[in-house]
Design a protein around this motif. Sequence first.
Motif: not given
Length: 235
Positions: A2, A19, A47, A208, A213-214
Amino acid sequence: MSPAILTDVEVTPATLAPHIQHTLIDVGVTRDQIVAHAEEAVKYGFNAAMVPGSWVPEVAAVLRGTGVEVASALDFPTVGVTTSAGKAAEAESLVRAGATQIDIGVQIGWLKSGRYDAFRDDIAGVVEASGVPIKVMLELPLLTPAERETAVRLSIEAGAAILKNASSGSVEVANPESIAYLVARAPEGVQVKASGGIKSFDQAVSLLRAGAVLLGTSAGIALVTDAADADTTSY
């Protein structure tokens, strides 16, 4: 792996892209659409490409060597209908096919029935069978405050790598409050993914900032290109 948390640094379209888990899970998706989707994930520096399990081998072939994760989901979009044994077996199969991350539905009905050991073991079975980071879709709006606390605790005990507010926008539009709730309860080494109706750059940045984080979204390209076209440089 991540990306880093962006709670207190500048967010631009370029720093947002790593992200984003670029999502395409629809009925009737064709091979050409899936391959194009994987190629988009590489082009925009996302990501991961999040795709149905049946298309994982094709996506893994496209993404091999690119650094983009191959993500899939199981016990989804109808959450909580797969047996624990079936879920673990499918997770193992997805990893053999090339998946490097898996999002899973959890047994909300078991939680509400007080079957806490079964709820935890259902997640743990997937963690053990897969050997890859498992993201649990907690469906927070469907839970009482006490059930939320229990679901988070049991998911962490089961070995979940990432806590997720919901499976989709039909359950909850991702918001900073839900993300902050999970971040506050996640121990070191456990992260948070936001999912559900993420449609604007400002919304993505707010998530965020809250500690996600994603970001799981099918609007990833619009998020990074619309902001760039508008000459947005800092939020």
